[in-house]
Design a protein around this motif. Structure first.
Motif, PDB file in Angstrom:
ATOM      1  N   LEU A 125     -16.484  -5.891   7.719  1.00  0.00           N
ATOM      2  CA  LEU A 125     -16.831  -4.303   8.026  1.00  0.00           C
ATOM      3  C   LEU A 125     -16.191  -4.285   8.935  1.00  0.00           C
ATOM      4  O   LEU A 125     -15.937  -2.855   9.027  1.00  0.00           O
ATOM      5  CB  LEU A 125     -18.791  -4.029   7.427  1.00  0.00           C
ATOM      6  N   ARG A 148     -19.930   3.115   8.737  1.00  0.00           N
ATOM      7  CA  ARG A 148     -18.984   2.665   9.251  1.00  0.00           C
ATOM      8  C   ARG A 148     -17.664   3.448   9.117  1.00  0.00           C
ATOM      9  O   ARG A 148     -16.740   4.114  10.215  1.00  0.00           O
ATOM     10  CB  ARG A 148     -17.822   0.847   8.415  1.00  0.00           C
ATOM     11  N   PRO A 186     -17.427  -3.669  12.404  1.00  0.00           N
ATOM     12  CA  PRO A 186     -18.338  -2.629  13.770  1.00  0.00           C
ATOM     13  C   PRO A 186     -17.747  -2.998  14.414  1.00  0.00           C
ATOM     14  O   PRO A 186     -17.280  -4.742  15.308  1.00  0.00           O
ATOM     15  CB  PRO A 186     -19.589  -2.732  13.061  1.00  0.00           C
ATOM     16  N   ASP A 187     -17.781  -1.571  15.444  1.00  0.00           N
ATOM     17  CA  ASP A 187     -17.587  -2.461  16.880  1.00  0.00           C
ATOM     18  C   ASP A 187     -18.004  -3.393  17.567  1.00  0.00           C
ATOM     19  O   ASP A 187     -17.445  -4.727  17.963  1.00  0.00           O
ATOM     20  CB  ASP A 187     -18.134  -0.630  18.019  1.00  0.00           C
ATOM     21  N   LEU A 214     -20.081   1.946  16.907  1.00  0.00           N
ATOM     22  CA  LEU A 214     -21.733   1.145  15.400  1.00  0.00           C
ATOM     23  C   LEU A 214     -21.994  -0.237  16.021  1.00  0.00           C
ATOM     24  O   LEU A 214     -20.697  -1.405  16.220  1.00  0.00           O
ATOM     25  CB  LEU A 214     -20.390   0.665  13.854  1.00  0.00           C
ATOM     26  N   LEU A 224     -24.134  -0.308   5.319  1.00  0.00           N
ATOM     27  CA  LEU A 224     -23.163  -0.377   6.759  1.00  0.00           C
ATOM     28  C   LEU A 224     -21.615   0.111   6.525  1.00  0.00           C
ATOM     29  O   LEU A 224     -21.000   0.532   7.543  1.00  0.00           O
ATOM     30  CB  LEU A 224     -22.969  -1.793   7.266  1.00  0.00           C
ATOM     31  N   GLN A 225     -21.706  -0.453   5.218  1.00  0.00           N
ATOM     32  CA  GLN A 225     -19.822   0.541   4.941  1.00  0.00           C
ATOM     33  C   GLN A 225     -20.088   2.142   4.339  1.00  0.00           C
ATOM     34  O   GLN A 225     -19.117   2.793   5.256  1.00  0.00           O
ATOM     35  CB  GLN A 225     -19.484   0.446   3.215  1.00  0.00           C
ATOM     36  N   THR A 269     -19.515   7.200  11.314  1.00  0.00           N
ATOM     37  CA  THR A 269     -19.828   6.613  13.014  1.00  0.00           C
ATOM     38  C   THR A 269     -17.321   6.356  12.736  1.00  0.00           C
ATOM     39  O   THR A 269     -17.135   7.254  13.784  1.00  0.00           O
ATOM     40  CB  THR A 269     -19.600   5.777  13.082  1.00  0.00           C
ATOM     41  N   GLY A 270     -16.912   6.072  11.888  1.00  0.00           N
ATOM     42  CA  GLY A 270     -15.292   5.940  11.887  1.00  0.00           C
ATOM     43  C   GLY A 270     -14.941   7.342  12.448  1.00  0.00           C
ATOM     44  O   GLY A 270     -14.262   7.964  13.508  1.00  0.00           O
ATOM     45  N   ARG A 299     -14.878  -5.990  18.657  1.00  0.00           N
ATOM     46  CA  ARG A 299     -13.628  -5.760  17.913  1.00  0.00           C
ATOM     47  C   ARG A 299     -12.611  -5.601  19.373  1.00  0.00           C
ATOM     48  O   ARG A 299     -12.706  -5.338  20.176  1.00  0.00           O
ATOM     49  CB  ARG A 299     -13.307  -4.525  17.264  1.00  0.00           C
TER      50      ARG A 299
END
Length: 383
Positions: free
Chosen positions: A195, A167, A197-198, A177, A163-164, A170-171, A220
């Motif tokens: 993390l 993240r 995520p959104d 995410l 996921l890192q 996608t960012g 988020r």
């Protein structure tokens, strides 16, 4: 003072009879959850309950969940399933491609598939030979990507997603995410929640030990204004609730996304979340991953294959293989589900495949019982 693994195990009466390693399907019910539900049902039966008080309980659970996730209460929406969470996000997506693993759990897959495929085409991503799922997803992300939806770990293979990396990828292009953490939060929770995520969705009836029907989504803050309730109702407004007449505005933050919280699931969820709050997250993660690594090593020694060997993502702060879910396969279909059942081992087993999930209530005796049962199963099938 944190509750240790031995004391936690004592809260599960079922463990006196079973070696329970089927939490990826469903865990046994802990005593505090059963007591909360029993008390609520007794009060309803006798008439000694206040519906306003029981209806307000999810608000206290929201506070406790926010604390576990390390976020503000305003960032947590209370729902009844991951499908609701995904559908809520899907209804507010900007134009662009949605990337989803082809083998994703259907609650986190179908809400994207029913979108207008001209506006939000859904691309089902599969890893190429020698490529991890995380690498495959990251390779597809581009400026036309609206969202990547993925489970932090799938019960089907036990492999963690990086996921890192997702993240960061996608960012970099402004894509969103969505993470389904149902199969990780409660064991690997902080490593995922940090993390940010959104969107992070959890159905609590797996590792969080809640009754089925209590789910939530962490949104988020910078994404909250663009979302709209999937099924707006009186729970989409602020407490104290109003029931009749027009509403000038919905509740602030993710609270406006709340759906109708069923009473009994959230009564049980309150007890389950408090039980988790009594644990040391680092101790839980270390305990579970250590036992899972021992299971994987023992199953390899018995000649079983571990899918994804060499493609594992270490859990944050851990040198282990990284997942509390262990999947092993027998190419010659020599596993004996009936023998495991007779030995009191609760797991998902077919002649070709075994799935095990390690929670904080498991201990060395469970690992020993599984390995003995599998060894004897293989010997029996050879004859």
């Amino acid at each position: 003072m944190s509750v240790d693994a031995t004391a936690f195990r004592a809260a599960f009466p079922a463990l006196q009879r079973y070696h329970w390693l089927d939490t990826p399907g469903s865990p046994p019910m802990p005593q505090p959850v059963a007591q909360a539900l029993t008390q609520a049902v007794a009060q309803m039966l006798s008439g000694d309950f206040d519906w306003l008080q029981i209806d307000a309980r999810p608000l206290r659970v929201r506070r406790d969940l926010a604390h576990l996730h390390g976020v503000d209460e305003a960032d947590v929406a209370l729902l009844s399933s991951v499908a609701e969470a995904a559908a809520t996000v899907a209804g507010s997506l900007p134009p662009g491609t949605v990337l989803v693993p082809a083998g994703e759990f259907r609650s986190a897959l179908l809400p994207w598939r029913v979108l207008d495929q001209q506006r939000n085409p859904t691309v089902l991503v599969e890893a190429e030979p020698g490529q991890s799922l995380s690498q495959a997803l990251a390779a597809k992300v581009g400026v036309d990507t609206a969202l990547v939806a993925v489970s932090s770990v799938l019960s089907s293979d036990g492999l963690l997603v990086d996921l890192q990396h997702l993240r960061a990828v996608t960012g970099a292009v402004g894509a969103q995410l969505f993470v389904d953490a149902t199969q990780s939060f409660g064991v690997l929770g902080p490593a995922v929640a940090d993390l940010r995520p959104d969107y992070l969705a959890v159905h609590g009836y797996k590792w969080m030990l809640c009754p089925r029907g209590a789910a939530w989504m962490v949104v988020r803050p910078d994404r909250q204004a663009q979302l709209r309730p999937l099924a707006p109702g009186w729970k989409s407004t602020s407490w104290p609730y109003g029931y009749f007449g027009p509403v000038d505005q919905l509740a602030a933050g993710a609270h406006q996304l709340d759906t109708q919280t069923a009473w009994l699931p959230w009564v049980g969820a309150g007890a389950a979340v408090q039980l988790h709050a009594s644990l040391d997250p680092r101790a839980v993660r270390t305990h579970c991953l250590t036992l899972a690594d021992r299971l994987r090593a023992g199953l390899r020694e018995l000649g079983l294959s571990i899918p994804g060997d060499g493609q594992r993502v270490p859990a944050a702060g851990s040198s282990t293989d990284g997942s509390h879910i262990v999947v092993a396969t027998s190419d010659d279909e020599r596993l004996d589900p009936q023998l495991l059942e007779e030995r009191g081992v609760r797991a998902l087993c077919t002649p070709a495949r075994l799935r095990l999930g390690v929670h904080y209530f498991n201990d060395e005796s469970d690992v020993d019982a599984v390995l003995r049962a599998v060894r004897d199963s293989l010997k029996t099938r050879v004859r």
